[in-house]
Design an enzyme around this catalytic site. Structure first.
Site, mmCIF file in Angstrom:
data_model
loop_
_atom_site.group_PDB
_atom_site.id
_atom_site.type_symbol
_atom_site.label_atom_id
_atom_site.label_comp_id
_atom_site.label_asym_id
_atom_site.label_seq_id
_atom_site.Cartn_x
_atom_site.Cartn_y
_atom_site.Cartn_z
ATOM 1 N N TYR A 130 0.872 -1.177 0.000
ATOM 2 C CA TYR A 130 0.000 0.000 0.000
ATOM 3 C C TYR A 130 0.910 1.229 0.000
ATOM 4 C CZ TYR A 130 -3.548 3.389 1.543
ATOM 5 O OH TYR A 130 -4.369 4.478 1.647
ATOM 6 N N ASP B 275 -2.330 -1.213 -4.080
ATOM 7 C CA ASP B 275 -2.692 0.171 -4.399
ATOM 8 C C ASP B 275 -1.383 0.950 -4.424
ATOM 9 O OD1 ASP B 275 -3.448 2.791 -4.494
ATOM 10 O OD2 ASP B 275 -4.666 2.759 -2.676
#
Length: 252
Positions: A106, A145
């Site tokens: 992330y 992400d």
């Protein structure tokens, strides 16, 4: 093998919006989550018998965090990249298997007014170095992400978003550098010029309804795994978060 990556924007919230139904429908070999915003045990997550869970939660409560769910026992597990300045926000999990490393990430957001861009640049350099070091030993499957739309076709409105967080020249250049270092963006490998397919939409301005989105969720693999790619898809129909899941199937 089927891999799924999803920024769930709070797993406890996503559980109330059908996460387990989606999981049981897909039954991936590996489910990599970002922005879990929780610690293991804070919610009842019934994934079925024999499932292993690996969690890296941020020191700050209700913030960031990653998790990987899999039935496959890894050879080793690593949380973070071994750098003090980057290992407090629960952003990285690495599972080692016989034939590959799986890295769930992330990436830090550069934030409004790009107040965290300098830190983001440091993170990108350290992460690339980390991935390249892993790649010397065995192929890498890197997902998550990554908080950047790499090319203009990776977001709906490139002209008006240039130099906003996630579409700065600096962030895009770091992705270019990574992909030039022996790695492949699997979705673009299969669909080099496909437009209008995104993985994140703002909750504002009916963005998802109007498909005014960004492609910022990725599966990136070592170049030598290119021939193993069977599918690389963005599951835009799946709701439950402001992101949708992305999927990769490899013959490995």
């Amino acid at each position: 093998m089927k891999f799924i990556s999803w920024n769930v924007n709070g797993l406890r919230a996503c559980l109330k919006k059908g996460f387990l139904d989606f999981y049981q429908e897909q039954k991936p070999d590996f489910c990599c989550l970002q922005e879990t915003k929780m610690e293991q045990g804070q919610a009842d997550i019934d994934l079925g018998e024999g499932m292993l869970e690996y969690w890296n939660s941020a020191e700050k409560k209700g913030y960031s965090g990653t998790a990987v769910f899999t039935p496959h026992q890894p050879l080793s597990v690593r949380y973070g990249m071994g750098k003090e300045e980057h290992d407090h926000e629960g952003r990285l999990i690495t599972l080692e298997y016989e034939k590959f490393y799986l890295v769930c990430c992330y990436t830090p957001n550069s934030q409004n007014e790009l107040k965290r861009l300098d830190y983001r640049m440091e993170w990108e350099d350290a992460l690339r170095e980390y991935l390249m070091e892993l790649d010397k030993t065995k192929p890498v499957i890197y997902c998550g992400d990554l908080n950047v739309a790499h090319r203009e076709i990776d977001l709906k409105n490139p002209k008006t978003n240039r130099m906003n967080a996630g579409f700065t020249d600096q962030e895009r250049e770091k992705m270019t550098t990574l992909l030039s270092s022996g790695f492949t963006d699997t979705f673009r490998f299969l669909y080099p010029d496909l437009e209008g397919v995104y993985s994140w939409w703002s909750y504002r301005f009916s963005a998802r309804k109007n498909n005014a989105g960004w492609r910022i969720d990725y599966f990136i693999i070592s170049d030598r795994l290119q021939n193993a790619i069977k599918r690389a898809e963005i599951l835009t129909q799946v709701e439950g978060s402001d992101h949708c899941p992305v999927l990769l199937e490899l013959d490995i």
